[in-house]
Write a protein that holds these residues in place. Structure first.
Motif, mmCIF file in Angstrom:
data_model
loop_
_atom_site.group_PDB
_atom_site.id
_atom_site.type_symbol
_atom_site.label_atom_id
_atom_site.label_comp_id
_atom_site.label_asym_id
_atom_site.label_seq_id
_atom_site.Cartn_x
_atom_site.Cartn_y
_atom_site.Cartn_z
ATOM 1 N N ALA A 91 0.847 -1.206 0.000
ATOM 2 C CA ALA A 91 0.000 0.000 0.000
ATOM 3 C C ALA A 91 0.879 1.252 0.000
ATOM 4 C CB ALA A 91 -0.909 -0.013 1.218
ATOM 5 N N ALA A 92 0.239 2.414 -0.151
ATOM 6 C CA ALA A 92 0.984 3.684 -0.083
ATOM 7 C C ALA A 92 0.321 4.569 0.968
ATOM 8 C CB ALA A 92 0.953 4.367 -1.439
ATOM 9 N N ILE A 93 1.139 5.279 1.746
ATOM 10 C CA ILE A 93 0.612 6.228 2.741
ATOM 11 C C ILE A 93 1.050 7.615 2.291
ATOM 12 C CG2 ILE A 93 0.634 6.906 5.196
ATOM 13 C CD1 ILE A 93 -0.482 4.068 4.711
ATOM 14 N N ARG A 94 0.083 8.509 2.114
ATOM 15 C CA ARG A 94 0.428 9.854 1.648
ATOM 16 C C ARG A 94 -0.169 10.887 2.576
ATOM 17 N NH1 ARG A 94 -1.579 11.756 -3.500
ATOM 18 N NH2 ARG A 94 -3.297 10.317 -3.188
ATOM 19 N N GLN A 95 0.612 11.926 2.838
ATOM 20 C CA GLN A 95 0.154 13.058 3.654
ATOM 21 C C GLN A 95 0.147 14.267 2.730
ATOM 22 O OE1 GLN A 95 0.240 12.944 7.593
ATOM 23 N NE2 GLN A 95 -1.173 14.581 7.053
ATOM 24 N N VAL A 96 -1.026 14.838 2.485
ATOM 25 C CA VAL A 96 -1.094 15.989 1.571
ATOM 26 C C VAL A 96 -1.843 17.132 2.264
ATOM 27 C CG1 VAL A 96 -1.042 14.501 -0.480
ATOM 28 C CG2 VAL A 96 -3.245 15.222 0.449
ATOM 29 N N ARG A 97 -1.834 18.313 1.621
ATOM 30 C CA ARG A 97 -2.573 19.456 2.178
ATOM 31 C C ARG A 97 -3.957 19.608 1.546
ATOM 32 N NH1 ARG A 97 -0.238 19.727 6.219
ATOM 33 N NH2 ARG A 97 1.839 20.573 6.424
ATOM 34 N N ASP A 98 -4.030 19.329 0.235
ATOM 35 C CA ASP A 98 -5.228 19.668 -0.526
ATOM 36 C C ASP A 98 -6.248 18.520 -0.499
ATOM 37 O OD1 ASP A 98 -7.094 20.467 -2.346
ATOM 38 O OD2 ASP A 98 -5.719 20.593 -4.063
ATOM 39 N N PRO A 99 -7.431 18.754 0.063
ATOM 40 C CA PRO A 99 -8.453 17.691 0.094
ATOM 41 C C PRO A 99 -8.750 17.122 -1.293
ATOM 42 C CG PRO A 99 -9.157 19.553 1.429
ATOM 43 C CD PRO A 99 -7.898 19.981 0.736
ATOM 44 N N LYS A 100 -8.694 17.989 -2.308
ATOM 45 C CA LYS A 100 -9.006 17.512 -3.683
ATOM 46 C C LYS A 100 -7.971 16.508 -4.140
ATOM 47 C CE LYS A 100 -11.235 21.721 -5.426
ATOM 48 N NZ LYS A 100 -10.557 22.872 -4.801
ATOM 49 N N GLU A 101 -6.721 16.770 -3.790
ATOM 50 C CA GLU A 101 -5.654 15.857 -4.209
ATOM 51 C C GLU A 101 -5.865 14.474 -3.577
ATOM 52 O OE1 GLU A 101 -1.718 17.411 -3.421
ATOM 53 O OE2 GLU A 101 -0.815 15.432 -3.780
ATOM 54 N N ALA A 102 -6.270 14.459 -2.314
ATOM 55 C CA ALA A 102 -6.511 13.171 -1.649
ATOM 56 C C ALA A 102 -7.730 12.467 -2.242
ATOM 57 C CB ALA A 102 -6.694 13.391 -0.149
ATOM 58 N N ALA A 103 -8.784 13.240 -2.514
ATOM 59 C CA ALA A 103 -10.071 12.642 -2.912
ATOM 60 C C ALA A 103 -10.073 12.098 -4.336
ATOM 61 C CB ALA A 103 -11.188 13.683 -2.768
ATOM 62 N N ARG A 104 -9.222 12.668 -5.199
ATOM 63 C CA ARG A 104 -9.248 12.293 -6.617
ATOM 64 C C ARG A 104 -9.071 10.780 -6.813
ATOM 65 N NH1 ARG A 104 -6.082 16.778 -8.171
ATOM 66 N NH2 ARG A 104 -7.878 18.173 -8.132
ATOM 67 N N GLN A 105 -10.058 10.155 -7.427
ATOM 68 C CA GLN A 105 -10.036 8.709 -7.761
ATOM 69 C C GLN A 105 -10.049 7.784 -6.535
ATOM 70 O OE1 GLN A 105 -10.667 7.580 -10.730
ATOM 71 N NE2 GLN A 105 -10.761 9.721 -11.324
ATOM 72 N N ALA A 106 -10.274 8.338 -5.341
ATOM 73 C CA ALA A 106 -10.286 7.485 -4.145
ATOM 74 C C ALA A 106 -11.499 6.556 -4.174
ATOM 75 C CB ALA A 106 -10.323 8.349 -2.890
ATOM 76 N N ASP A 107 -11.389 5.424 -3.465
ATOM 77 C CA ASP A 107 -12.504 4.478 -3.348
ATOM 78 C C ASP A 107 -13.367 4.777 -2.125
ATOM 79 O OD1 ASP A 107 -11.741 2.529 -5.536
ATOM 80 O OD2 ASP A 107 -9.901 2.621 -4.350
ATOM 81 N N VAL A 108 -12.773 5.502 -1.177
ATOM 82 C CA VAL A 108 -13.484 5.870 0.052
ATOM 83 C C VAL A 108 -13.115 7.317 0.382
ATOM 84 C CG1 VAL A 108 -13.704 5.417 2.537
ATOM 85 C CG2 VAL A 108 -13.271 3.507 0.963
ATOM 86 N N VAL A 109 -14.119 8.147 0.651
ATOM 87 C CA VAL A 109 -13.857 9.488 1.178
ATOM 88 C C VAL A 109 -14.348 9.474 2.613
ATOM 89 C CG1 VAL A 109 -14.342 11.958 0.986
ATOM 90 C CG2 VAL A 109 -14.062 10.566 -1.090
ATOM 91 N N TYR A 110 -13.441 9.793 3.539
ATOM 92 C CA TYR A 110 -13.694 9.593 4.963
ATOM 93 C C TYR A 110 -13.397 10.888 5.696
ATOM 94 C CZ TYR A 110 -13.707 6.664 9.248
ATOM 95 O OH TYR A 110 -14.020 6.077 10.453
ATOM 96 N N THR A 111 -14.233 11.242 6.646
ATOM 97 C CA THR A 111 -13.879 12.365 7.510
ATOM 98 C C THR A 111 -14.335 12.103 8.939
ATOM 99 O OG1 THR A 111 -13.832 14.780 7.717
ATOM 100 C CG2 THR A 111 -15.964 13.799 7.172
ATOM 101 N N ASP A 112 -13.809 12.893 9.852
ATOM 102 C CA ASP A 112 -14.184 12.810 11.273
ATOM 103 C C ASP A 112 -14.231 14.242 11.797
ATOM 104 O OD1 ASP A 112 -14.713 11.845 13.847
ATOM 105 O OD2 ASP A 112 -12.612 11.411 14.298
ATOM 106 N N VAL A 113 -14.705 14.380 13.013
ATOM 107 C CA VAL A 113 -14.867 15.715 13.613
ATOM 108 C C VAL A 113 -13.545 16.491 13.640
ATOM 109 C CG1 VAL A 113 -16.848 15.125 15.039
ATOM 110 C CG2 VAL A 113 -14.548 14.712 15.925
ATOM 111 N N TRP A 114 -13.658 17.809 13.661
ATOM 112 C CA TRP A 114 -12.477 18.664 13.784
ATOM 113 C C TRP A 114 -12.058 18.807 15.250
ATOM 114 C CZ3 TRP A 114 -14.903 23.029 10.291
ATOM 115 C CH2 TRP A 114 -14.859 22.612 8.954
ATOM 116 N N VAL A 115 -13.037 18.628 16.145
ATOM 117 C CA VAL A 115 -12.771 18.805 17.577
ATOM 118 C C VAL A 115 -13.169 17.507 18.280
ATOM 119 C CG1 VAL A 115 -13.216 20.232 19.609
ATOM 120 C CG2 VAL A 115 -13.418 21.246 17.320
ATOM 121 N N SER A 116 -12.173 16.726 18.666
ATOM 122 C CA SER A 116 -12.464 15.451 19.326
ATOM 123 C C SER A 116 -12.782 15.669 20.803
ATOM 124 C CB SER A 116 -11.256 14.517 19.191
ATOM 125 O OG SER A 116 -11.189 13.997 17.889
#
Ligand code: CP
Ligand code: NVA
Length: 314
Positions: free
Chosen positions: A209-234
């Motif tokens: 697998a590959a692990i990537r850390q990026v800034r731009d949400p669009k870059e992460a989301a492009r062609q992804a199989d799952v788009v996942y988010t969680d709260v900003w304030v845990s």
């Protein structure tokens, strides 16, 4: 003292990395069988303490029901009842509970509290969320992905939008273990903890697998199989709420962001959600949202986890 427990080596689930990749796959397969109706009474005559320092809906109810369906008895102990580390030290709580029950499901603020509890308890301790990890969530999430995408997990990509928090950490580690790539888009200062990113990279090297850390949400989301988010304030970060809500501007999951992902992609959120913050209004009802299946799957995967850990201790 619970029967035999102290004579056999007990096993905890504090981090998802406590499980081998093949054990994760085994849990997913067993959870699928249980979801289809396979029965087990592996907790008959056994009791499980559920020690919660923080609030919960899904984890509390799904574990209680899981224990009941497996023939056991769950005892909920909230923050005010036990006063963990306050009325009584963690070491004593761990040792006392080990004389009554067969496992502890614990939700704590600090991960160190959980580790201390596990080191003093003679029975399995299961992480029901700490500040560092939420392994049962990640296992349920992998189950949901497997179910919805169908077939093998290997080769899929998760785009995580937002905070490199407990949920992100467990999902990154679990995904990396089973060959699912993980791209996280976070603002500066909210990346995955360095040690988690390194551990995920190590697992990913083995699984492909590959692990990537990026800034731009669009870059992460492009062609992804799952788009996942969680709260900003845990939970526990409420005093940083205003700052965090400012820092995460632009990190909301919207239908427009979802449209960049693969056409078959699913939208996931562990819940509770803050509509209008990390998710646009209506995202939970989006045609690609699987958030309520995701919530349900906590029950099935936790039954498989309880069976694995409690069978191992007799
Ligand atoms: N997703 C999850 O763990 O929810 P709760 O905090 O309600 O248990
Ligand atoms: N990151 C969130 C998850 C809640 C299930 C929290 O810790 O509050």
């Amino acid at each position: 003292m619970p029967s035999q427990v102290t004579t056999m080596k007990k096993r905890d689930l504090l981090s998802i990395a406590d499980l081998l990749p093949k054990e994760i796959q085994g849990l997913l397969n067993r959870a699928i069988e249980m979801k289809k109706g396979a029965q087990s009474q592996c907790l008959a005559g056994k009791s499980v303490a559920m020690l919660f320092e923080k609030p919960s809906l899904r984890t509390r109810v799904s574990f209680d029901v899981a224990v009941h369906q497996l023939g056991g008895h769950a005892i909920y102990l909230g923050r005010d009842e036990v006063g963990l580390g306050n009325r009584e030290g963690v070491s004593d709580v761990g040792r006392v509970l080990s004389r009554y029950v067969d496992a502890i499901v614990a939700r704590t603020y600090s991960h160190q509290t959980l580790e201390a509890l596990a080191s003093y308890a003679a029975i399995p301790v299961i992480n029901a969320l700490s500040d560092a990890e939420h392994p049962c969530q990640a296992l349920g999430d992998l189950l949901t992905i497997k179910e919805h995408i169908g077939g093998r997990l290997e080769g899929l990509t998760i785009a995580f939008i937002g905070d490199g928090n407990n949920v992100a950490a467990s999902l990154a580690l679990g995904a990396a273990a089973v060959g699912v790539s993980f791209a996280i888009a976070s603002p500066p200062g909210y990346e995955l903890p360095e040690q988690v990113a390194k551990q995920a990279q190590d697992l990913a090297r083995t699984s492909g697998a590959a692990i990537r850390q990026v800034r731009d949400p669009k870059e992460a989301a492009r062609q992804a199989d799952v788009v996942y988010t969680d709260v900003w304030v845990s939970m526990g970060q409420e005093s940083q709420g205003d700052q965090r809500r400012r820092d995460f501007q632009g990190y909301q999951v919207t239908p427009e962001l979802m449209a960049l992902a693969s056409p078959k992609a699913v939208f996931m959120h562990p819940l509770p959600a803050h509509h209008g913050q990390e998710v646009a209004d209506g995202m939970l009802e989006h045609s690609q949202s699987v958030v309520f299946d995701q919530a349900e799957n906590r029950l099935h995967i936790q039954k498989a986890v309880l069976e694995l850990l409690l069978d191992a201790t007799g």
